[in-house]
Design an enzyme around this catalytic site. Structure first.
Site, mmCIF file in Angstrom:
data_model
loop_
_atom_site.group_PDB
_atom_site.id
_atom_site.type_symbol
_atom_site.label_atom_id
_atom_site.label_comp_id
_atom_site.label_asym_id
_atom_site.label_seq_id
_atom_site.Cartn_x
_atom_site.Cartn_y
_atom_site.Cartn_z
ATOM 1 N N GLU A 189 -2.516 18.606 -16.424
ATOM 2 C CA GLU A 189 -3.212 17.887 -17.375
ATOM 3 C C GLU A 189 -3.645 16.400 -17.065
ATOM 4 O O GLU A 189 -3.040 15.452 -17.562
ATOM 5 C CB GLU A 189 -2.475 17.946 -18.679
ATOM 6 C CG GLU A 189 -1.000 17.523 -18.431
ATOM 7 C CD GLU A 189 -0.115 17.766 -19.776
ATOM 8 O OE1 GLU A 189 -0.501 18.789 -20.679
ATOM 9 O OE2 GLU A 189 0.983 17.521 -19.922
ATOM 10 N N PRO A 190 -4.647 16.293 -16.168
ATOM 11 C CA PRO A 190 -5.084 14.961 -15.501
ATOM 12 C C PRO A 190 -5.614 14.147 -16.700
ATOM 13 O O PRO A 190 -6.383 14.818 -17.320
ATOM 14 C CB PRO A 190 -5.866 15.232 -14.411
ATOM 15 C CG PRO A 190 -6.473 16.601 -14.732
ATOM 16 C CD PRO A 190 -5.272 17.275 -15.524
ATOM 17 N N ARG A 211 -6.120 10.072 -16.131
ATOM 18 C CA ARG A 211 -6.762 9.192 -15.114
ATOM 19 C C ARG A 211 -7.762 9.689 -14.142
ATOM 20 O O ARG A 211 -8.789 9.052 -13.847
ATOM 21 C CB ARG A 211 -5.603 8.341 -14.619
ATOM 22 C CG ARG A 211 -5.896 7.141 -13.752
ATOM 23 C CD ARG A 211 -4.488 6.861 -12.831
ATOM 24 N NE ARG A 211 -3.329 6.810 -13.821
ATOM 25 C CZ ARG A 211 -3.022 5.664 -14.526
ATOM 26 N NH1 ARG A 211 -3.643 4.597 -14.346
ATOM 27 N NH2 ARG A 211 -1.938 5.940 -15.337
ATOM 28 N N ARG A 214 -3.569 -3.155 -19.516
ATOM 29 C CA ARG A 214 -2.828 -2.790 -18.241
ATOM 30 C C ARG A 214 -2.239 -3.727 -17.431
ATOM 31 O O ARG A 214 -1.018 -3.662 -16.944
ATOM 32 C CB ARG A 214 -3.584 -1.611 -17.468
ATOM 33 C CG ARG A 214 -3.891 -0.336 -18.160
ATOM 34 C CD ARG A 214 -4.463 0.721 -17.520
ATOM 35 N NE ARG A 214 -3.581 1.371 -16.565
ATOM 36 C CZ ARG A 214 -3.999 1.269 -15.021
ATOM 37 N NH1 ARG A 214 -4.548 0.282 -14.836
ATOM 38 N NH2 ARG A 214 -2.956 1.548 -14.353
ATOM 39 N N CYS A 217 -4.285 -15.444 -26.616
ATOM 40 C CA CYS A 217 -3.174 -16.670 -26.791
ATOM 41 C C CYS A 217 -1.938 -16.249 -25.993
ATOM 42 O O CYS A 217 -0.818 -16.477 -26.467
ATOM 43 C CB CYS A 217 -2.830 -16.833 -28.040
ATOM 44 S SG CYS A 217 -4.245 -17.461 -29.232
ATOM 45 N N GLU A 218 -2.047 -15.943 -24.727
ATOM 46 C CA GLU A 218 -1.090 -15.628 -23.735
ATOM 47 C C GLU A 218 -1.473 -16.188 -22.504
ATOM 48 O O GLU A 218 -2.712 -16.431 -22.364
ATOM 49 C CB GLU A 218 -0.656 -14.198 -23.526
ATOM 50 C CG GLU A 218 -1.068 -13.061 -24.538
ATOM 51 C CD GLU A 218 -0.073 -13.435 -25.735
ATOM 52 O OE1 GLU A 218 -0.732 -13.309 -26.658
ATOM 53 O OE2 GLU A 218 1.137 -13.304 -25.360
ATOM 54 N N TYR A 256 -7.120 4.619 -20.251
ATOM 55 C CA TYR A 256 -6.124 3.593 -20.248
ATOM 56 C C TYR A 256 -6.683 2.359 -20.713
ATOM 57 O O TYR A 256 -5.900 1.173 -20.548
ATOM 58 C CB TYR A 256 -4.876 3.685 -19.680
ATOM 59 C CG TYR A 256 -4.306 5.079 -19.285
ATOM 60 C CD1 TYR A 256 -3.658 5.633 -20.380
ATOM 61 C CD2 TYR A 256 -4.453 5.772 -18.426
ATOM 62 C CE1 TYR A 256 -3.004 7.017 -20.130
ATOM 63 C CE2 TYR A 256 -3.990 7.127 -17.886
ATOM 64 C CZ TYR A 256 -3.340 7.597 -19.083
ATOM 65 O OH TYR A 256 -2.831 9.018 -19.011
HETATM 66 C C1 LIG Z 1 2.644 14.696 -20.669
HETATM 67 C C2 LIG Z 1 1.625 13.706 -19.866
HETATM 68 N N1 LIG Z 1 0.668 14.670 -19.241
HETATM 69 C C3 LIG Z 1 -0.270 13.953 -18.905
HETATM 70 C C4 LIG Z 1 -0.523 12.638 -18.791
HETATM 71 C C5 LIG Z 1 -1.514 12.257 -17.849
HETATM 72 O O1 LIG Z 1 -1.676 11.355 -16.789
HETATM 73 P P1 LIG Z 1 -2.566 10.900 -15.853
HETATM 74 O O2 LIG Z 1 -3.517 10.255 -16.703
HETATM 75 O O3 LIG Z 1 -1.676 9.981 -14.955
HETATM 76 O O4 LIG Z 1 -3.096 11.927 -15.190
HETATM 77 C C6 LIG Z 1 0.280 11.929 -19.233
HETATM 78 C C7 LIG Z 1 0.448 10.452 -18.964
HETATM 79 O O5 LIG Z 1 1.219 9.465 -19.371
HETATM 80 C C8 LIG Z 1 1.606 12.321 -19.854
HETATM 81 O O6 LIG Z 1 2.450 11.646 -20.110
#
Ligand SMILES: Cc1ncc(COP(=O)(O)O)c(C=O)c1O
Length: 445
Positions: free
Chosen positions: A278-279, A281, A322, A369-370, A398
């Site tokens: 489940e990518p 990023r 980030r 304001c930081e 993100y």
């Molecule tokens: C459970 C789970 N799956 C998938 C992801 C996606 O990760 P990434 O965006 O690094 O591929 C995350 C990111 O925090 C996660 O916590």
């Protein structure tokens, strides 16, 4: 091949057109690049193994228009809250194609998901097993999230695979096994196991160790309890290129590594589950950039004879938290110079109007304001000035999904560039009315 897909970057003329049409700050998403990355990932994973599933992790970018593209390309949709699930449904994703994560899901969230017929719920703790068992449901598959005890060596706030974590059932202390037995006793249809070791993995060794731990546990459950797993999900995590020096593993190699960490262990025991990832990023980060307008350029003394130049832009912490959260680094460049000439004031009142030449190293700061150093050690042309446009690359993940209204700033619009060169907004800037609509006028109660 994923790594051969260039990081998205605008041309100067398109940047000017977008700024004129939509103003800054502006998130810009490249539809073509996003689709290509998804296709490359799907192809790489199915080349490495015959039963695969890719989910798009919507936490990376939960804009409805983005989820829609991911679903159209054949991704399942990973949601981590009722809000993300509602966004997936609004994108037209069938509920059965979604799976719900969360280390502290509320009963209401679970009820909503079950009522809508969500495909899978990833169970994170013992009480959740009891909660789910007490709610009427038709068919939903359940997956147990495991903590494999693997340190991913990434930023501590995006490390999740180690034993000391709030996520999932530890394998090492027997919790994972107990969870399987409890879920079965409660009549839940457990189809398999999940782990996610961490994000922005530039050294995927941890992913190999996570995969091995998951497969080894699955085999142990086969031997001890005759539980034949149908599904193993190793989460997301493959890194993106924020800087030219970032070198995440190419996706083909990464998928092969994931499969090779798992397959021999399974095959030796006649297990042949669906393998899932489940990518977030890796699919969407490099398909986005953010445009900002420079407002202020200011040099200040920092030690004897030394100065720092702050280049302040019209965004910052609220649209990209980030750097503050993870000390994240970005590639920042001037993409368009202010058209009209005006006088330079390089060092405060009374200075000669001299146009500096060459480059200089600056701190790009936000307007909040930081004392934020939004992007530090950035090389920009020395004649940078108010009105110039900066492009920040690799902001497709993100950024928008983590944005806030801090300091009562409106969250930026997001524009989608289509393959035919046209563009349209897929999220517009907050309106002032929206900014206050939630609040109660206690004087008029
Ligand atoms: C459970 C789970 N799956 C998938 C992801 C996606 O990760 P990434 O965006 O690094 O591929 C995350 C990111 O925090 C996660 O916590």
């Amino acid at each position: 091949m994923l790594m051969s897909i260039p990081r998205f970057s605008l041309t100067e003329s398109l940047a000017r057109e977008l700024v004129q049409t939509y103003q800054t700050p502006l998130y810009v998403m490249d539809e073509n690049g996003f689709r290509k990355r998804i296709r490359a990932y799907l192809a790489a994973f199915s080349k490495a193994y015959d039963k695969t599933e890719i989910s798009f992790a919507t936490k990376a970018n939960s804009t409805i228009g983005i989820i829609k593209i991911a679903a159209e390309e054949g991704c399942h949709i990973d949601v981590a809250s009722e809000g993300e699930f509602r966004a997936a449904l609004a994108a037209g994703t069938p509920a059965a194609q979604c799976h719900l994560h969360g280390n502290n899901k509320s009963r209401a969230e679970i009820e909503f998901a079950l009522e809508k017929g969500i495909g899978t719920i990833v169970i994170d703790h013992f009480d959740e097993i009891n909660t789910v068992a007490s709610i009427p449901r038709t068919i939903t598959d359940f997956v147990l999230r495991l903590a494999p005890g693997v340190d991913p060596h990434t930023h501590s706030r995006i490390s999740t695979g180690q034993s000391d974590t709030k996520f999932g059932f530890n394998i090492s202390d027997g919790s994972a096994e107990k969870a399987l037995l409890l879920a079965q006793k409660n009549g839940l249809k457990v189809k398999g196991f999940h782990c996610h070791v961490g994000s922005q993995l530039l050294d995927p060794e941890a992913q190999r160790a996570g995969g091995e731990a998951l497969a080894t546990f699955a085999v142990e459950m086969l031997r001890k309890h005759a539980f034949a797993t149908e599904y193993l999900n190793v989460g997301g995590g493959l890194g993106a290129r924020y800087l030219d020096s970032d070198k995440p593993m190419p996706v083909e190699q990464y998928c092969q590594l994931v499969v090779e960490s798992i397959r021999p262990i399974l095959e030796a025991n006649n297990l042949h589950p669906v393998l899932a990832q489940e990518p977030g990023r890796a699919l969407v980060a490099e398909a986005g950039v953010t445009l900002y307008t420079v407002g202020v350029v200011k040099s200040v003394p920092i030690s004897e004879g030394q100065k720092r130049t702050y280049v302040s832009v019209d965004g910052g912490l609220a649209d990209n938290p980030r750097p503050a959260l993870y000390e994240a680094k970005y590639t920042v460049e001037r993409i368009a110079k202010q058209d009209h000439e005006w006088e330079y004031v390089t060092d405060g009142p009374g200075c000669a109007a001299v146009v500096p030449v060459g480059d200089m190293v600056v701190t790009v700061s936000g307007r909040h304001c930081e004392t934020d150093q939004l992007f530090s050690d950035i090389t920009l042309p020395a004649d940078i000035k108010a009105g110039d446009i900066l492009q920040v690359r690799t902001t497709g993940a993100y950024n928008a999904s983590m944005a806030s209204n801090y300091n009562r700033y409106q969250r930026p619009s997001m524009v989608l560039l289509h393959p035919d060169g046209t563009h349209n907004l897929i999220a517009r800037r907050d309106t002032w009315d929206e900014m206050f609509v939630r609040e109660l006028d206690l004087g008029n109660k």
